[in-house]
Design a protein around this motif. Sequence first.
Motif, PDB file in Angstrom:
ATOM      1  N   LEU A  15       0.822  -1.207   0.000  1.00  0.00           N
ATOM      2  CA  LEU A  15       0.000   0.000   0.000  1.00  0.00           C
ATOM      3  C   LEU A  15       0.860   1.262   0.000  1.00  0.00           C
ATOM      4  CD1 LEU A  15      -2.759   1.404   0.233  1.00  0.00           C
ATOM      5  CD2 LEU A  15      -2.603   1.126   2.713  1.00  0.00           C
ATOM      6  N   GLY A  16       1.779   1.354   0.943  1.00  0.00           N
ATOM      7  CA  GLY A  16       2.611   2.548   1.042  1.00  0.00           C
ATOM      8  C   GLY A  16       3.529   2.726  -0.148  1.00  0.00           C
ATOM      9  N   TRP A  17       4.155   1.640  -0.586  1.00  0.00           N
ATOM     10  CA  TRP A  17       5.084   1.721  -1.713  1.00  0.00           C
ATOM     11  C   TRP A  17       4.360   2.103  -2.997  1.00  0.00           C
ATOM     12  CZ3 TRP A  17      10.179   1.927  -1.988  1.00  0.00           C
ATOM     13  CH2 TRP A  17      10.806   1.702  -3.224  1.00  0.00           C
ATOM     14  N   GLY A  18       3.175   1.568  -3.196  1.00  0.00           N
ATOM     15  CA  GLY A  18       2.430   1.877  -4.412  1.00  0.00           C
ATOM     16  C   GLY A  18       1.935   3.302  -4.469  1.00  0.00           C
ATOM     17  N   SER A  19       1.864   3.965  -3.311  1.00  0.00           N
ATOM     18  CA  SER A  19       1.361   5.342  -3.287  1.00  0.00           C
ATOM     19  C   SER A  19       2.413   6.375  -3.648  1.00  0.00           C
ATOM     20  CB  SER A  19       0.788   5.658  -1.896  1.00  0.00           C
ATOM     21  OG  SER A  19       1.811   5.615  -0.918  1.00  0.00           O
ATOM     22  N   ILE A  20       3.680   5.963  -3.750  1.00  0.00           N
ATOM     23  CA  ILE A  20       4.760   6.927  -3.992  1.00  0.00           C
ATOM     24  C   ILE A  20       4.536   7.701  -5.288  1.00  0.00           C
ATOM     25  CG2 ILE A  20       7.215   7.136  -4.560  1.00  0.00           C
ATOM     26  CD1 ILE A  20       7.787   4.941  -2.587  1.00  0.00           C
ATOM     27  N   ILE A  21       4.186   6.995  -6.351  1.00  0.00           N
ATOM     28  CA  ILE A  21       4.031   7.651  -7.647  1.00  0.00           C
ATOM     29  C   ILE A  21       2.853   8.615  -7.632  1.00  0.00           C
ATOM     30  CG2 ILE A  21       2.554   5.854  -8.656  1.00  0.00           C
ATOM     31  CD1 ILE A  21       4.143   6.307 -11.274  1.00  0.00           C
ATOM     32  N   TYR A  22       1.837   8.319  -6.836  1.00  0.00           N
ATOM     33  CA  TYR A  22       0.683   9.220  -6.745  1.00  0.00           C
ATOM     34  C   TYR A  22       1.009  10.441  -5.880  1.00  0.00           C
ATOM     35  CZ  TYR A  22      -1.541   5.110  -8.670  1.00  0.00           C
ATOM     36  OH  TYR A  22      -1.852   4.033  -9.471  1.00  0.00           O
ATOM     37  N   PHE A  23       1.859  10.267  -4.877  1.00  0.00           N
ATOM     38  CA  PHE A  23       2.343  11.429  -4.125  1.00  0.00           C
ATOM     39  C   PHE A  23       3.120  12.365  -5.044  1.00  0.00           C
ATOM     40  CE2 PHE A  23       1.968   8.830  -0.140  1.00  0.00           C
ATOM     41  CZ  PHE A  23       1.106   9.692   0.505  1.00  0.00           C
ATOM     42  N   ALA A  24       3.940  11.773  -5.918  1.00  0.00           N
ATOM     43  CA  ALA A  24       4.705  12.590  -6.862  1.00  0.00           C
ATOM     44  C   ALA A  24       3.783  13.340  -7.810  1.00  0.00           C
ATOM     45  CB  ALA A  24       5.669  11.703  -7.643  1.00  0.00           C
ATOM     46  N   ALA A  25       2.732  12.659  -8.285  1.00  0.00           N
ATOM     47  CA  ALA A  25       1.777  13.324  -9.184  1.00  0.00           C
ATOM     48  C   ALA A  25       1.045  14.454  -8.471  1.00  0.00           C
ATOM     49  CB  ALA A  25       0.781  12.302  -9.724  1.00  0.00           C
ATOM     50  N   LEU A  26       0.691  14.241  -7.203  1.00  0.00           N
ATOM     51  CA  LEU A  26      -0.005  15.281  -6.439  1.00  0.00           C
ATOM     52  C   LEU A  26       0.908  16.479  -6.165  1.00  0.00           C
ATOM     53  CD1 LEU A  26      -1.949  13.046  -3.894  1.00  0.00           C
ATOM     54  CD2 LEU A  26      -2.970  14.514  -5.634  1.00  0.00           C
ATOM     55  N   SER A  27       2.186  16.216  -5.942  1.00  0.00           N
ATOM     56  CA  SER A  27       3.107  17.319  -5.675  1.00  0.00           C
ATOM     57  C   SER A  27       3.358  18.164  -6.922  1.00  0.00           C
ATOM     58  CB  SER A  27       4.439  16.771  -5.154  1.00  0.00           C
ATOM     59  OG  SER A  27       5.090  15.983  -6.144  1.00  0.00           O
ATOM     60  N   GLY A  28       3.051  17.606  -8.095  1.00  0.00           N
ATOM     61  CA  GLY A  28       3.257  18.351  -9.325  1.00  0.00           C
ATOM     62  C   GLY A  28       2.083  19.228  -9.733  1.00  0.00           C
ATOM     63  N   ILE A  29       1.019  19.221  -8.949  1.00  0.00           N
ATOM     64  CA  ILE A  29      -0.146  20.063  -9.252  1.00  0.00           C
ATOM     65  C   ILE A  29       0.205  21.531  -8.978  1.00  0.00           C
ATOM     66  CG2 ILE A  29      -2.548  20.562  -8.657  1.00  0.00           C
ATOM     67  CD1 ILE A  29      -2.865  17.641  -7.879  1.00  0.00           C
ATOM     68  N   ASN A  30      -0.170  22.394  -9.877  1.00  0.00           N
ATOM     69  CA  ASN A  30       0.112  23.822  -9.738  1.00  0.00           C
ATOM     70  C   ASN A  30      -0.580  24.380  -8.484  1.00  0.00           C
ATOM     71  OD1 ASN A  30       0.563  26.549 -10.031  1.00  0.00           O
ATOM     72  ND2 ASN A  30      -0.017  26.629 -12.194  1.00  0.00           N
ATOM     73  N   PRO A  31       0.191  24.928  -7.529  1.00  0.00           N
ATOM     74  CA  PRO A  31      -0.423  25.486  -6.302  1.00  0.00           C
ATOM     75  C   PRO A  31      -1.416  26.612  -6.579  1.00  0.00           C
ATOM     76  CG  PRO A  31       1.965  25.272  -6.062  1.00  0.00           C
ATOM     77  CD  PRO A  31       1.648  25.025  -7.501  1.00  0.00           C
ATOM     78  N   GLU A  32      -1.257  27.286  -7.723  1.00  0.00           N
ATOM     79  CA  GLU A  32      -2.174  28.380  -8.036  1.00  0.00           C
ATOM     80  C   GLU A  32      -3.605  27.886  -8.216  1.00  0.00           C
ATOM     81  OE1 GLU A  32      -0.690  30.463 -11.396  1.00  0.00           O
ATOM     82  OE2 GLU A  32       1.104  31.218 -10.373  1.00  0.00           O
ATOM     83  N   LEU A  33      -3.757  26.632  -8.651  1.00  0.00           N
ATOM     84  CA  LEU A  33      -5.101  26.075  -8.782  1.00  0.00           C
ATOM     85  C   LEU A  33      -5.761  25.949  -7.410  1.00  0.00           C
ATOM     86  CD1 LEU A  33      -4.437  23.222 -11.392  1.00  0.00           C
ATOM     87  CD2 LEU A  33      -5.564  25.410 -11.802  1.00  0.00           C
ATOM     88  N   GLN A  34      -4.981  25.468  -6.423  1.00  0.00           N
ATOM     89  CA  GLN A  34      -5.514  25.359  -5.073  1.00  0.00           C
ATOM     90  C   GLN A  34      -5.850  26.740  -4.502  1.00  0.00           C
ATOM     91  OE1 GLN A  34      -6.185  22.557  -3.622  1.00  0.00           O
ATOM     92  NE2 GLN A  34      -4.984  20.981  -4.651  1.00  0.00           N
ATOM     93  N   GLU A  35      -4.965  27.703  -4.707  1.00  0.00           N
ATOM     94  CA  GLU A  35      -5.193  29.043  -4.175  1.00  0.00           C
ATOM     95  C   GLU A  35      -6.436  29.681  -4.797  1.00  0.00           C
ATOM     96  OE1 GLU A  35      -1.582  31.071  -5.000  1.00  0.00           O
ATOM     97  OE2 GLU A  35      -0.374  29.863  -3.608  1.00  0.00           O
ATOM     98  N   SER A  36      -6.593  29.480  -6.105  1.00  0.00           N
ATOM     99  CA  SER A  36      -7.775  30.036  -6.772  1.00  0.00           C
ATOM    100  C   SER A  36      -9.056  29.398  -6.254  1.00  0.00           C
ATOM    101  CB  SER A  36      -7.664  29.830  -8.287  1.00  0.00           C
ATOM    102  OG  SER A  36      -6.517  30.464  -8.801  1.00  0.00           O
ATOM    103  N   ALA A  37      -8.993  28.078  -5.999  1.00  0.00           N
ATOM    104  CA  ALA A  37     -10.173  27.380  -5.486  1.00  0.00           C
ATOM    105  C   ALA A  37     -10.514  27.859  -4.084  1.00  0.00           C
ATOM    106  CB  ALA A  37      -9.920  25.875  -5.490  1.00  0.00           C
TER     107      ALA A  37
END
Length: 299
Positions: A170-192
Amino acid sequence: MRTITKHGELLALFLFSFAFFFIFKYGPLYGVIIAFKDFRVVDGIWGSPWVGFQHFAELFRNGDFYRLLKNTLLLNLYMLMFAFPAPIVLALLLNEVRSRYFQRFIQTTMYLPHFVSWVIMSGLIIYFLSPTSGVIAEIVGWFGGKPVFYMGKKEYFRTIVVSSAILKDLGWGSIIYFAALSGINPELQESAIIDGANRWQRMTRINIPSIMPTVAIMFILSLGGFLSANFEQIINLLNPVTYETGDVIDTYVYRVGLQQFQYSYTAAIGLFKSLVGLLLILGSNLTVRKLSRGESGLW
């Protein structure tokens, strides 16, 4: 020449990777021809007589094949239904944790089981599920229940396999999804946030759509091994009592190929699995391309 000189380090890394795959992956592929021969060790691959599709016909006439195929398909289907989305859910939930120290602690803790071999992991699972000294038996006893020998019940085997696979990776498989989430533009979150979106809305409207290309790629790759179960896990958990629901193609190949020396027959089984995997990859890739309509630019 200038490009080679400029990117010499990257080219060297590529050559090492290319050499590895060529020598250990593509080089041995010529041996697949034993699936069409009556292979004998003393005659070698080229000296053994041709038999055409005899081993494939024998495979489909074998009454056990359809039981093995059913078990393999069901186990992999359950893996796709429960084990595949589990790391995605974990990554999304931990991404919402505000305390970075707590987040890293949970991540590190959940990575650790991945580095434990299935031999040790299976031993721990069998011990925990023991009806006399297992933790599960103790918990059942606290509530007045009667302990069950889970490893001796064929109806529990698939649940044990899927649950232990989730627990271990479970933990090992989530690494790639953590990387994908960290690549989301923070401006999208701020605008939301400025627009008044709560955490659930930001997760469903920003985070999940942003990682969907990654999810699609991992889904396609997982389908490539749809007929390949986790051999190390199953062979260590399997016992004669659970053969009816737990015996899969890989464990059958191990018994027939390595223990009974039927190399040509098991090579035919392996080639069949590879062809099915190739068709699944091509079909799933085509489906994802149609669903995405080319909007992501990845397909």
